[in-house]
Design a protein around this motif. Structure first.
Motif, PDB file in Angstrom:
ATOM      1  N   ARG A 176      -3.573   3.668  -6.297  1.00  0.00           N
ATOM      2  CA  ARG A 176      -4.968   3.335  -6.603  1.00  0.00           C
ATOM      3  C   ARG A 176      -5.052   1.990  -7.331  1.00  0.00           C
ATOM      4  O   ARG A 176      -5.953   1.179  -7.061  1.00  0.00           O
ATOM      5  CB  ARG A 176      -5.591   4.441  -7.462  1.00  0.00           C
ATOM      6  CG  ARG A 176      -5.883   5.730  -6.719  1.00  0.00           C
ATOM      7  CD  ARG A 176      -6.820   6.631  -7.513  1.00  0.00           C
ATOM      8  NE  ARG A 176      -6.253   7.031  -8.791  1.00  0.00           N
ATOM      9  CZ  ARG A 176      -5.512   8.127  -8.952  1.00  0.00           C
ATOM     10  NH1 ARG A 176      -5.228   8.901  -7.922  1.00  0.00           N
ATOM     11  NH2 ARG A 176      -5.045   8.437 -10.145  1.00  0.00           N
ATOM     12  N   THR A 177      -4.130   1.758  -8.257  1.00  0.00           N
ATOM     13  CA  THR A 177      -4.133   0.494  -8.989  1.00  0.00           C
ATOM     14  C   THR A 177      -3.897  -0.683  -8.056  1.00  0.00           C
ATOM     15  O   THR A 177      -4.589  -1.711  -8.135  1.00  0.00           O
ATOM     16  CB  THR A 177      -3.059   0.506 -10.085  1.00  0.00           C
ATOM     17  OG1 THR A 177      -3.332   1.563 -11.004  1.00  0.00           O
ATOM     18  CG2 THR A 177      -3.028  -0.816 -10.842  1.00  0.00           C
ATOM     19  N   HIS A 225       5.202   2.598 -13.056  1.00  0.00           N
ATOM     20  CA  HIS A 225       5.613   3.463 -11.948  1.00  0.00           C
ATOM     21  C   HIS A 225       7.126   3.570 -11.883  1.00  0.00           C
ATOM     22  O   HIS A 225       7.675   4.660 -11.644  1.00  0.00           O
ATOM     23  CB  HIS A 225       5.070   2.916 -10.622  1.00  0.00           C
ATOM     24  CG  HIS A 225       5.399   3.773  -9.439  1.00  0.00           C
ATOM     25  ND1 HIS A 225       6.357   3.426  -8.511  1.00  0.00           N
ATOM     26  CD2 HIS A 225       4.904   4.975  -9.053  1.00  0.00           C
ATOM     27  CE1 HIS A 225       6.425   4.379  -7.594  1.00  0.00           C
ATOM     28  NE2 HIS A 225       5.556   5.322  -7.894  1.00  0.00           N
ATOM     29  N   THR A 279     -11.003   5.135  -6.205  1.00  0.00           N
ATOM     30  CA  THR A 279     -10.588   3.875  -5.582  1.00  0.00           C
ATOM     31  C   THR A 279     -11.765   3.182  -4.926  1.00  0.00           C
ATOM     32  O   THR A 279     -11.939   1.964  -5.041  1.00  0.00           O
ATOM     33  CB  THR A 279      -9.488   4.132  -4.539  1.00  0.00           C
ATOM     34  OG1 THR A 279      -8.381   4.776  -5.176  1.00  0.00           O
ATOM     35  CG2 THR A 279      -9.014   2.829  -3.905  1.00  0.00           C
ATOM     36  N   HIS A 289      -6.904  -1.435  -6.014  1.00  0.00           N
ATOM     37  CA  HIS A 289      -7.922  -2.133  -6.821  1.00  0.00           C
ATOM     38  C   HIS A 289      -7.556  -3.596  -7.012  1.00  0.00           C
ATOM     39  O   HIS A 289      -8.418  -4.481  -6.899  1.00  0.00           O
ATOM     40  CB  HIS A 289      -8.066  -1.447  -8.177  1.00  0.00           C
ATOM     41  CG  HIS A 289      -8.970  -2.181  -9.119  1.00  0.00           C
ATOM     42  ND1 HIS A 289     -10.330  -2.284  -8.918  1.00  0.00           N
ATOM     43  CD2 HIS A 289      -8.709  -2.872 -10.258  1.00  0.00           C
ATOM     44  CE1 HIS A 289     -10.866  -3.007  -9.892  1.00  0.00           C
ATOM     45  NE2 HIS A 289      -9.900  -3.372 -10.710  1.00  0.00           N
ATOM     46  N   VAL A 290      -6.283  -3.883  -7.303  1.00  0.00           N
ATOM     47  CA  VAL A 290      -5.840  -5.266  -7.459  1.00  0.00           C
ATOM     48  C   VAL A 290      -6.079  -6.045  -6.169  1.00  0.00           C
ATOM     49  O   VAL A 290      -6.565  -7.184  -6.180  1.00  0.00           O
ATOM     50  CB  VAL A 290      -4.354  -5.316  -7.859  1.00  0.00           C
ATOM     51  CG1 VAL A 290      -3.799  -6.738  -7.739  1.00  0.00           C
ATOM     52  CG2 VAL A 290      -4.173  -4.801  -9.287  1.00  0.00           C
ATOM     53  N   ALA A 323       1.591  -2.023 -13.819  1.00  0.00           N
ATOM     54  CA  ALA A 323       1.675  -0.881 -12.903  1.00  0.00           C
ATOM     55  C   ALA A 323       3.077  -0.735 -12.335  1.00  0.00           C
ATOM     56  O   ALA A 323       3.595   0.391 -12.216  1.00  0.00           O
ATOM     57  CB  ALA A 323       0.657  -1.044 -11.778  1.00  0.00           C
ATOM     58  N   ARG A 328      -2.138  -6.686 -14.661  1.00  0.00           N
ATOM     59  CA  ARG A 328      -2.327  -5.282 -14.285  1.00  0.00           C
ATOM     60  C   ARG A 328      -1.291  -4.861 -13.247  1.00  0.00           C
ATOM     61  O   ARG A 328      -0.755  -3.751 -13.305  1.00  0.00           O
ATOM     62  CB  ARG A 328      -3.738  -5.060 -13.742  1.00  0.00           C
ATOM     63  CG  ARG A 328      -4.048  -3.605 -13.463  1.00  0.00           C
ATOM     64  CD  ARG A 328      -5.510  -3.357 -13.217  1.00  0.00           C
ATOM     65  NE  ARG A 328      -5.777  -1.934 -13.110  1.00  0.00           N
ATOM     66  CZ  ARG A 328      -6.968  -1.414 -12.854  1.00  0.00           C
ATOM     67  NH1 ARG A 328      -8.019  -2.208 -12.702  1.00  0.00           N
ATOM     68  NH2 ARG A 328      -7.123  -0.110 -12.759  1.00  0.00           N
ATOM     69  N   ARG A 329      -1.016  -5.740 -12.288  1.00  0.00           N
ATOM     70  CA  ARG A 329       0.007  -5.440 -11.287  1.00  0.00           C
ATOM     71  C   ARG A 329       1.370  -5.275 -11.948  1.00  0.00           C
ATOM     72  O   ARG A 329       2.118  -4.337 -11.639  1.00  0.00           O
ATOM     73  CB  ARG A 329       0.063  -6.558 -10.248  1.00  0.00           C
ATOM     74  CG  ARG A 329       1.135  -6.361  -9.192  1.00  0.00           C
ATOM     75  CD  ARG A 329       1.148  -7.497  -8.177  1.00  0.00           C
ATOM     76  NE  ARG A 329       1.495  -8.775  -8.788  1.00  0.00           N
ATOM     77  CZ  ARG A 329       1.523  -9.925  -8.126  1.00  0.00           C
ATOM     78  NH1 ARG A 329       1.212  -9.955  -6.838  1.00  0.00           N
ATOM     79  NH2 ARG A 329       1.852 -11.053  -8.750  1.00  0.00           N
ATOM     80  N   GLN A 376      -1.488   7.251  -8.685  1.00  0.00           N
ATOM     81  CA  GLN A 376      -2.163   6.321  -9.599  1.00  0.00           C
ATOM     82  C   GLN A 376      -1.719   4.891  -9.345  1.00  0.00           C
ATOM     83  O   GLN A 376      -2.535   3.956  -9.393  1.00  0.00           O
ATOM     84  CB  GLN A 376      -1.886   6.701 -11.055  1.00  0.00           C
ATOM     85  CG  GLN A 376      -2.635   5.831 -12.068  1.00  0.00           C
ATOM     86  CD  GLN A 376      -2.401   6.271 -13.496  1.00  0.00           C
ATOM     87  OE1 GLN A 376      -1.990   7.407 -13.756  1.00  0.00           O
ATOM     88  NE2 GLN A 376      -2.647   5.375 -14.440  1.00  0.00           N
ATOM     89  N   PHE A 377      -0.435   4.702  -9.073  1.00  0.00           N
ATOM     90  CA  PHE A 377       0.056   3.366  -8.739  1.00  0.00           C
ATOM     91  C   PHE A 377      -0.637   2.833  -7.492  1.00  0.00           C
ATOM     92  O   PHE A 377      -1.060   1.668  -7.440  1.00  0.00           O
ATOM     93  CB  PHE A 377       1.562   3.408  -8.516  1.00  0.00           C
ATOM     94  CG  PHE A 377       2.159   2.100  -8.076  1.00  0.00           C
ATOM     95  CD1 PHE A 377       2.447   1.107  -8.997  1.00  0.00           C
ATOM     96  CD2 PHE A 377       2.426   1.857  -6.731  1.00  0.00           C
ATOM     97  CE1 PHE A 377       2.999  -0.108  -8.595  1.00  0.00           C
ATOM     98  CE2 PHE A 377       2.965   0.648  -6.323  1.00  0.00           C
ATOM     99  CZ  PHE A 377       3.255  -0.337  -7.259  1.00  0.00           C
ATOM    100  N   ALA A 396     -13.942   1.664  -7.612  1.00  0.00           N
ATOM    101  CA  ALA A 396     -13.340   0.457  -8.178  1.00  0.00           C
ATOM    102  C   ALA A 396     -13.512  -0.726  -7.237  1.00  0.00           C
ATOM    103  O   ALA A 396     -13.793  -1.855  -7.673  1.00  0.00           O
ATOM    104  CB  ALA A 396     -11.861   0.696  -8.465  1.00  0.00           C
TER     105      ALA A 396
END
Length: 408
Positions: A143-144, A131, A71, A147-148, A127, A123-124, A140-141, A74
Protein backbone atom coordinates in the motif's frame (compact mmCIF):
# COMPACT_ATOMS: atom_id res chain seq x y z
CA UNK A 1 11.47 -22.39 -25.75
CA UNK A 2 14.61 -24.07 -24.47
CA UNK A 3 14.59 -27.76 -23.57
CA UNK A 4 13.74 -28.34 -19.94
CA UNK A 5 14.39 -31.06 -17.39
CA UNK A 6 11.42 -33.12 -16.16
CA UNK A 7 11.46 -35.01 -12.87
CA UNK A 8 8.45 -36.82 -11.33
CA UNK A 9 7.80 -38.45 -7.97
CA UNK A 10 4.99 -40.42 -6.38
CA UNK A 11 4.02 -37.87 -3.74
CA UNK A 12 6.75 -35.47 -2.77
CA UNK A 13 9.81 -34.40 -4.70
CA UNK A 14 12.97 -34.37 -2.67
CA UNK A 15 14.57 -31.08 -3.62
CA UNK A 16 18.10 -32.41 -3.36
CA UNK A 17 17.35 -35.07 -5.95
CA UNK A 18 16.54 -32.58 -8.70
CA UNK A 19 19.40 -31.05 -10.64
CA UNK A 20 19.04 -27.76 -12.50
CA UNK A 21 19.54 -28.12 -16.27
CA UNK A 22 22.79 -27.12 -17.87
CA UNK A 23 22.63 -23.46 -18.88
CA UNK A 24 19.87 -22.47 -16.48
CA UNK A 25 20.86 -19.20 -14.87
CA UNK A 26 19.69 -17.88 -11.55
CA UNK A 27 20.18 -14.60 -9.75
CA UNK A 28 23.13 -16.09 -7.88
CA UNK A 29 24.96 -17.74 -10.78
CA UNK A 30 26.19 -14.90 -12.92
CA UNK A 31 27.09 -11.29 -12.29
CA UNK A 32 28.10 -8.74 -14.84
CA UNK A 33 30.31 -5.76 -14.16
CA UNK A 34 33.67 -4.12 -14.78
CA UNK A 35 35.75 -5.91 -12.19
CA UNK A 36 33.25 -5.84 -9.33
CA UNK A 37 29.98 -7.63 -8.45
CA UNK A 38 26.91 -6.15 -10.04
CA UNK A 39 23.32 -7.07 -9.46
CA UNK A 40 22.21 -7.67 -13.05
CA UNK A 41 21.54 -11.39 -13.28
CA UNK A 42 22.06 -13.28 -16.53
CA UNK A 43 19.32 -15.18 -18.33
CA UNK A 44 20.20 -17.42 -21.26
CA UNK A 45 18.47 -16.36 -24.46
CA UNK A 46 16.50 -13.49 -22.96
CA UNK A 47 16.78 -10.16 -21.19
CA UNK A 48 18.91 -9.98 -18.06
CA UNK A 49 17.32 -8.43 -14.99
CA UNK A 50 18.20 -6.35 -11.95
CA UNK A 51 17.92 -8.24 -8.67
CA UNK A 52 18.66 -7.89 -4.98
CA UNK A 53 21.69 -10.04 -4.06
CA UNK A 54 20.52 -13.21 -2.33
CA UNK A 55 22.55 -12.50 0.81
CA UNK A 56 20.91 -9.07 1.16
CA UNK A 57 17.28 -10.20 0.86
CA UNK A 58 15.66 -9.79 4.27
CA UNK A 59 12.04 -10.49 3.31
CA UNK A 60 10.54 -12.42 0.41
CA UNK A 61 6.82 -13.11 0.19
CA UNK A 62 3.66 -12.99 -1.89
CA UNK A 63 0.47 -11.22 -0.88
CA UNK A 64 -2.99 -11.00 -2.38
CA UNK A 65 -4.17 -7.80 -4.03
CA UNK A 66 -7.55 -6.39 -4.92
CA UNK A 67 -9.92 -3.58 -4.09
CA UNK A 68 -8.48 -1.67 -1.14
CA UNK A 69 -10.23 1.46 0.09
CA UNK A 70 -7.24 2.86 1.97
CA UNK A 71 -4.97 2.65 -1.09
CA UNK A 72 -7.67 4.09 -3.34
CA UNK A 73 -8.30 6.93 -0.87
CA UNK A 74 -4.58 7.71 -0.64
CA UNK A 75 -4.33 7.84 -4.44
CA UNK A 76 -7.35 10.15 -4.60
CA UNK A 77 -5.81 12.35 -1.93
CA UNK A 78 -2.56 12.64 -3.89
CA UNK A 79 -4.48 13.59 -7.02
CA UNK A 80 -6.49 16.25 -5.16
CA UNK A 81 -3.34 17.73 -3.57
CA UNK A 82 -1.64 17.91 -6.95
CA UNK A 83 -4.70 19.43 -8.59
CA UNK A 84 -4.95 22.08 -5.88
CA UNK A 85 -1.27 22.97 -6.38
CA UNK A 86 -1.81 23.34 -10.11
CA UNK A 87 -4.88 25.52 -9.68
CA UNK A 88 -3.18 27.71 -7.08
CA UNK A 89 -0.18 28.16 -9.37
CA UNK A 90 -2.33 29.05 -12.36
CA UNK A 91 -4.16 31.69 -10.37
CA UNK A 92 -0.94 33.19 -8.97
CA UNK A 93 0.68 33.16 -12.41
CA UNK A 94 -2.37 34.71 -14.08
CA UNK A 95 -2.74 37.46 -11.50
CA UNK A 96 0.96 38.36 -11.39
CA UNK A 97 1.67 41.97 -12.48
CA UNK A 98 5.25 41.42 -13.61
CA UNK A 99 7.70 38.80 -14.81
CA UNK A 100 9.37 38.93 -11.41
CA UNK A 101 6.11 37.92 -9.73
CA UNK A 102 5.54 35.17 -12.29
CA UNK A 103 9.04 33.82 -11.67
CA UNK A 104 8.31 33.89 -7.94
CA UNK A 105 5.13 31.88 -8.51
CA UNK A 106 7.17 29.27 -10.36
CA UNK A 107 9.84 29.26 -7.67
CA UNK A 108 7.26 28.64 -4.92
CA UNK A 109 5.45 25.77 -6.66
CA UNK A 110 8.71 24.06 -7.67
CA UNK A 111 10.10 24.49 -4.15
CA UNK A 112 6.99 22.86 -2.70
CA UNK A 113 7.23 20.02 -5.25
CA UNK A 114 10.88 19.44 -4.36
CA UNK A 115 10.01 19.14 -0.68
CA UNK A 116 7.27 16.63 -1.46
CA UNK A 117 9.70 14.67 -3.61
CA UNK A 118 12.15 14.45 -0.71
CA UNK A 119 9.31 13.32 1.56
CA UNK A 120 8.35 10.57 -0.91
CA UNK A 121 11.95 9.37 -1.07
CA UNK A 122 12.07 9.26 2.71
CA UNK A 123 8.80 7.38 2.91
CA UNK A 124 10.02 4.81 0.39
CA UNK A 125 13.29 4.37 2.29
CA UNK A 126 11.50 3.92 5.60
CA UNK A 127 9.11 1.39 4.09
CA UNK A 128 11.96 -0.70 2.67
CA UNK A 129 13.71 -0.75 6.02
CA UNK A 130 10.54 -1.54 7.96
CA UNK A 131 9.50 -4.34 5.61
CA UNK A 132 12.95 -5.89 5.48
CA UNK A 133 13.21 -6.08 9.28
CA UNK A 134 9.63 -7.28 9.75
CA UNK A 135 8.23 -4.11 11.35
CA UNK A 136 5.46 -3.81 8.76
CA UNK A 137 3.67 -6.64 6.91
CA UNK A 138 3.83 -7.04 3.15
CA UNK A 139 0.32 -5.74 2.49
CA UNK A 140 1.20 -2.48 4.26
CA UNK A 141 4.43 -2.21 2.29
CA UNK A 142 2.50 -2.70 -0.94
CA UNK A 143 0.00 0.00 0.00
CA UNK A 144 2.84 2.39 0.83
CA UNK A 145 4.61 1.78 -2.47
CA UNK A 146 1.36 2.24 -4.39
CA UNK A 147 0.85 5.58 -2.62
CA UNK A 148 4.43 6.68 -3.36
CA UNK A 149 3.94 5.74 -7.02
CA UNK A 150 0.63 7.59 -7.37
CA UNK A 151 2.00 10.65 -5.56
CA UNK A 152 5.11 10.77 -7.76
CA UNK A 153 3.00 10.59 -10.92
CA UNK A 154 0.70 13.37 -9.77
CA UNK A 155 3.62 15.49 -8.63
CA UNK A 156 5.21 15.14 -12.05
CA UNK A 157 1.96 16.24 -13.69
CA UNK A 158 2.17 19.40 -11.61
CA UNK A 159 5.78 20.07 -12.66
CA UNK A 160 4.93 19.49 -16.32
CA UNK A 161 1.90 21.76 -16.06
CA UNK A 162 4.14 24.52 -14.69
CA UNK A 163 6.64 23.95 -17.50
CA UNK A 164 3.88 24.10 -20.12
CA UNK A 165 2.47 27.34 -18.68
CA UNK A 166 5.90 28.94 -18.62
CA UNK A 167 6.59 27.88 -22.20
CA UNK A 168 3.23 29.14 -23.52
CA UNK A 169 3.70 32.49 -21.79
CA UNK A 170 7.16 33.10 -23.21
CA UNK A 171 8.53 33.76 -19.73
CA UNK A 172 12.29 33.32 -19.42
CA UNK A 173 13.24 31.60 -16.17
CA UNK A 174 16.59 32.00 -14.43
CA UNK A 175 18.87 29.15 -15.53
CA UNK A 176 19.07 27.69 -12.04
CA UNK A 177 15.31 27.55 -11.59
CA UNK A 178 14.74 26.09 -15.04
CA UNK A 179 17.30 23.38 -14.34
CA UNK A 180 15.68 22.58 -10.98
CA UNK A 181 12.32 22.15 -12.67
CA UNK A 182 13.62 19.84 -15.39
CA UNK A 183 15.73 17.83 -12.97
CA UNK A 184 12.78 17.31 -10.64
CA UNK A 185 10.57 16.19 -13.51
CA UNK A 186 13.08 13.50 -14.50
CA UNK A 187 13.75 12.40 -10.92
CA UNK A 188 10.02 11.81 -10.49
CA UNK A 189 9.99 9.50 -13.53
CA UNK A 190 12.34 7.17 -11.66
CA UNK A 191 10.13 7.26 -8.54
CA UNK A 192 7.23 5.51 -10.28
CA UNK A 193 7.05 2.07 -11.86
CA UNK A 194 4.80 -0.39 -13.70
CA UNK A 195 3.91 -2.48 -10.65
CA UNK A 196 3.10 0.47 -8.38
CA UNK A 197 0.74 1.82 -11.01
CA UNK A 198 -1.03 -1.52 -11.40
CA UNK A 199 -1.38 -1.92 -7.64
CA UNK A 200 -3.19 1.43 -7.52
CA UNK A 201 -5.42 0.32 -10.40
CA UNK A 202 -6.16 -2.97 -8.62
CA UNK A 203 -7.10 -1.12 -5.42
CA UNK A 204 -9.82 0.76 -7.30
CA UNK A 205 -11.08 -2.29 -9.20
CA UNK A 206 -9.90 -1.06 -12.62
CA UNK A 207 -7.37 -3.91 -12.90
CA UNK A 208 -7.50 -7.54 -11.80
CA UNK A 209 -4.27 -8.76 -10.25
CA UNK A 210 -4.52 -11.76 -7.94
CA UNK A 211 -1.23 -11.31 -6.08
CA UNK A 212 2.06 -9.43 -5.97
CA UNK A 213 5.50 -10.84 -5.25
CA UNK A 214 7.64 -8.66 -2.96
CA UNK A 215 11.16 -8.92 -1.68
CA UNK A 216 13.15 -6.28 0.13
CA UNK A 217 16.54 -5.44 1.57
CA UNK A 218 17.51 -2.52 3.76
CA UNK A 219 17.99 -0.30 0.70
CA UNK A 220 16.11 -1.98 -2.12
CA UNK A 221 13.02 -3.86 -3.24
CA UNK A 222 11.52 -5.87 -6.08
CA UNK A 223 7.81 -6.10 -6.85
CA UNK A 224 6.43 -8.30 -9.62
CA UNK A 225 2.94 -9.17 -10.85
CA UNK A 226 1.19 -11.07 -13.61
CA UNK A 227 -1.48 -8.99 -15.33
CA UNK A 228 -3.27 -10.97 -18.03
CA UNK A 229 -0.56 -12.52 -20.20
CA UNK A 230 2.14 -10.03 -19.20
CA UNK A 231 4.69 -10.12 -16.40
CA UNK A 232 5.57 -6.72 -14.92
CA UNK A 233 8.53 -6.12 -12.66
CA UNK A 234 10.18 -3.15 -10.96
CA UNK A 235 13.36 -3.15 -8.88
CA UNK A 236 15.11 -0.39 -6.99
CA UNK A 237 18.59 -0.70 -5.45
CA UNK A 238 19.52 2.36 -3.44
CA UNK A 239 23.03 0.99 -2.93
CA UNK A 240 23.72 1.43 -6.66
CA UNK A 241 22.92 5.18 -6.61
CA UNK A 242 25.59 7.68 -5.54
CA UNK A 243 24.54 11.28 -6.16
CA UNK A 244 27.66 12.71 -4.51
CA UNK A 245 30.14 10.91 -6.77
CA UNK A 246 31.42 12.44 -10.04
CA UNK A 247 29.46 11.43 -13.14
CA UNK A 248 31.81 8.87 -14.66
CA UNK A 249 30.01 8.90 -18.00
CA UNK A 250 30.67 12.63 -18.34
CA UNK A 251 34.32 12.13 -17.43
CA UNK A 252 34.88 9.39 -20.01
CA UNK A 253 36.53 9.95 -23.40
CA UNK A 254 33.22 9.26 -25.16
CA UNK A 255 30.16 11.40 -25.70
CA UNK A 256 28.29 11.11 -22.41
CA UNK A 257 25.18 9.31 -23.74
CA UNK A 258 27.33 6.95 -25.82
CA UNK A 259 29.31 6.02 -22.70
CA UNK A 260 26.09 5.26 -20.80
CA UNK A 261 24.67 3.27 -23.72
CA UNK A 262 27.84 1.21 -23.98
CA UNK A 263 27.48 0.31 -20.30
CA UNK A 264 23.85 -0.64 -20.88
CA UNK A 265 24.79 -2.88 -23.80
CA UNK A 266 27.41 -4.55 -21.63
CA UNK A 267 24.87 -5.32 -18.91
CA UNK A 268 22.11 -6.45 -21.28
CA UNK A 269 23.89 -8.24 -24.16
CA UNK A 270 20.84 -10.18 -25.40
CA UNK A 271 18.79 -6.96 -25.60
CA UNK A 272 21.73 -5.37 -27.43
CA UNK A 273 21.81 -8.19 -29.99
CA UNK A 274 18.05 -8.60 -30.46
CA UNK A 275 17.00 -4.95 -30.60
CA UNK A 276 18.27 -1.51 -31.39
CA UNK A 277 18.44 -0.15 -27.83
CA UNK A 278 18.91 3.52 -27.22
CA UNK A 279 19.36 5.83 -24.28
CA UNK A 280 19.31 9.38 -23.08
CA UNK A 281 20.34 11.45 -20.11
CA UNK A 282 17.57 12.59 -17.80
CA UNK A 283 17.62 16.36 -17.55
CA UNK A 284 20.26 17.79 -15.26
CA UNK A 285 20.59 14.55 -13.30
CA UNK A 286 23.32 11.92 -13.40
CA UNK A 287 20.68 9.35 -14.44
CA UNK A 288 20.74 7.67 -17.86
CA UNK A 289 17.90 5.66 -19.36
CA UNK A 290 18.82 2.54 -21.34
CA UNK A 291 15.78 1.37 -23.28
CA UNK A 292 15.14 -1.73 -25.38
CA UNK A 293 11.86 -2.89 -26.95
CA UNK A 294 12.12 -6.49 -28.10
CA UNK A 295 9.78 -9.18 -29.39
CA UNK A 296 8.04 -10.28 -26.21
CA UNK A 297 8.99 -7.48 -23.86
CA UNK A 298 10.31 -4.09 -22.91
CA UNK A 299 13.27 -3.05 -20.78
CA UNK A 300 13.79 0.28 -19.03
CA UNK A 301 17.06 0.40 -17.09
CA UNK A 302 18.22 3.52 -15.25
CA UNK A 303 21.97 3.82 -14.75
CA UNK A 304 23.64 6.10 -12.23
CA UNK A 305 26.61 8.13 -13.46
CA UNK A 306 28.27 7.99 -10.06
CA UNK A 307 28.41 4.18 -9.96
CA UNK A 308 27.83 3.38 -13.69
CA UNK A 309 25.43 0.70 -12.44
CA UNK A 310 21.72 0.11 -12.84
CA UNK A 311 19.84 1.24 -9.75
CA UNK A 312 16.28 1.18 -11.12
CA UNK A 313 14.73 -1.18 -13.65
CA UNK A 314 11.31 -1.78 -15.21
CA UNK A 315 10.52 -4.95 -17.16
CA UNK A 316 7.44 -5.98 -19.16
CA UNK A 317 7.47 -9.52 -20.60
CA UNK A 318 4.85 -11.66 -22.33
CA UNK A 319 4.76 -14.81 -20.24
CA UNK A 320 4.67 -17.20 -23.20
CA UNK A 321 7.86 -15.67 -24.63
CA UNK A 322 10.06 -16.10 -21.55
CA UNK A 323 12.28 -19.20 -22.00
CA UNK A 324 11.55 -22.13 -19.70
CA UNK A 325 14.61 -23.11 -17.68
CA UNK A 326 13.16 -26.19 -15.99
CA UNK A 327 9.95 -28.20 -15.89
CA UNK A 328 9.03 -29.98 -12.65
CA UNK A 329 6.27 -32.49 -12.10
CA UNK A 330 5.00 -33.64 -8.73
CA UNK A 331 1.93 -35.71 -7.99
CA UNK A 332 -0.01 -37.89 -5.67
CA UNK A 333 -2.35 -40.66 -6.71
CA UNK A 334 -5.07 -38.24 -7.79
CA UNK A 335 -3.46 -34.92 -8.82
CA UNK A 336 -0.62 -34.09 -11.23
CA UNK A 337 1.09 -30.69 -10.99
CA UNK A 338 3.43 -29.34 -13.66
CA UNK A 339 5.55 -26.29 -12.89
CA UNK A 340 7.42 -24.42 -15.62
CA UNK A 341 10.18 -22.23 -14.19
CA UNK A 342 11.90 -19.38 -16.01
CA UNK A 343 14.19 -17.49 -13.62
CA UNK A 344 14.00 -16.68 -9.93
CA UNK A 345 11.34 -14.01 -9.38
CA UNK A 346 10.33 -14.32 -13.05
CA UNK A 347 7.05 -15.70 -14.43
CA UNK A 348 6.13 -19.29 -13.51
CA UNK A 349 3.35 -21.47 -14.93
CA UNK A 350 1.48 -23.96 -12.74
CA UNK A 351 -0.74 -26.53 -14.47
CA UNK A 352 -2.98 -28.92 -12.51
CA UNK A 353 -4.61 -32.03 -13.96
CA UNK A 354 -6.41 -35.12 -12.71
CA UNK A 355 -3.90 -37.99 -12.44
CA UNK A 356 -6.38 -40.54 -13.79
CA UNK A 357 -8.19 -38.63 -16.57
CA UNK A 358 -5.68 -35.93 -17.47
CA UNK A 359 -8.44 -33.31 -17.34
CA UNK A 360 -7.74 -29.81 -15.96
CA UNK A 361 -8.51 -29.34 -12.28
CA UNK A 362 -9.64 -26.20 -10.43
CA UNK A 363 -7.42 -25.42 -7.48
CA UNK A 364 -5.79 -22.79 -5.30
CA UNK A 365 -2.04 -22.36 -5.62
CA UNK A 366 -0.10 -21.41 -2.49
CA UNK A 367 3.53 -20.33 -2.34
CA UNK A 368 5.14 -20.64 1.07
CA UNK A 369 1.62 -20.96 2.46
CA UNK A 370 0.34 -17.75 0.87
CA UNK A 371 -2.47 -18.08 -1.70
CA UNK A 372 -1.39 -16.54 -5.02
CA UNK A 373 -4.27 -17.42 -7.30
CA UNK A 374 -6.68 -19.99 -8.67
CA UNK A 375 -6.09 -22.24 -11.66
CA UNK A 376 -9.65 -21.98 -12.98
CA UNK A 377 -11.35 -24.35 -15.37
CA UNK A 378 -8.27 -24.68 -17.61
CA UNK A 379 -6.14 -25.89 -14.69
CA UNK A 380 -3.49 -23.21 -15.37
CA UNK A 381 -2.13 -20.29 -13.40
CA UNK A 382 0.70 -17.89 -14.18
CA UNK A 383 2.32 -16.48 -11.08
CA UNK A 384 5.73 -15.15 -9.98
CA UNK A 385 8.45 -17.67 -9.26
CA UNK A 386 9.87 -17.31 -5.74
CA UNK A 387 13.45 -17.97 -4.79
CA UNK A 388 14.60 -21.59 -4.48
CA UNK A 389 13.57 -23.75 -1.55
CA UNK A 390 10.08 -22.31 -1.17
CA UNK A 391 7.19 -24.81 -1.01
CA UNK A 392 4.49 -24.76 -3.69
CA UNK A 393 1.15 -26.26 -2.71
CA UNK A 394 -1.95 -26.93 -4.79
CA UNK A 395 -5.27 -27.54 -3.04
CA UNK A 396 -8.05 -28.57 -5.42
CA UNK A 397 -11.60 -27.34 -4.97
CA UNK A 398 -12.63 -30.84 -3.85
CA UNK A 399 -9.94 -30.94 -1.12
CA UNK A 400 -7.08 -32.85 -2.69
CA UNK A 401 -3.61 -31.46 -1.93
CA UNK A 402 -0.04 -31.88 -3.17
CA UNK A 403 3.13 -30.00 -2.15
CA UNK A 404 6.73 -29.67 -3.31
CA UNK A 405 9.67 -27.32 -2.77
CA UNK A 406 11.35 -25.55 -5.67
CA UNK A 407 14.90 -26.90 -5.97
CA UNK A 408 17.97 -24.66 -6.40
Amino acid sequence: MRPSMVHATALLLVAAAVTAPVGAATAEEQRIGPGHPHEVAAVEGFSNYLTIPADEVRSSTTTRTGIDLSTAAAADGARLDARYDRLAFRQAFREADSDEERVQAVREVIGAAERRHVALQQRRSEAMGAHSNGTIPTDQFVRTMAHVDASARDLRRTVRAVDDRVASSGLSLPAGLDNRMRTLSEELVVMSGPVGQRLTDASTGTSEISSVYVESSLTGYTMAVIDGNTYHRETYLGSERNTSAPDQFRESDQYVVDAANERGRELYPWVRNETNPFGRGLGGTSIYLFRGDYDGGQLRAYLDGGTTDVFREHQHQRVDDVPVSETLRFENQSVDVEVERTYQTGPMRVNVTDARTGEPVDGTVRINGDPVGHTGSDGELWTVEPRAGVPVTVVTDDGRSVTDRLPP
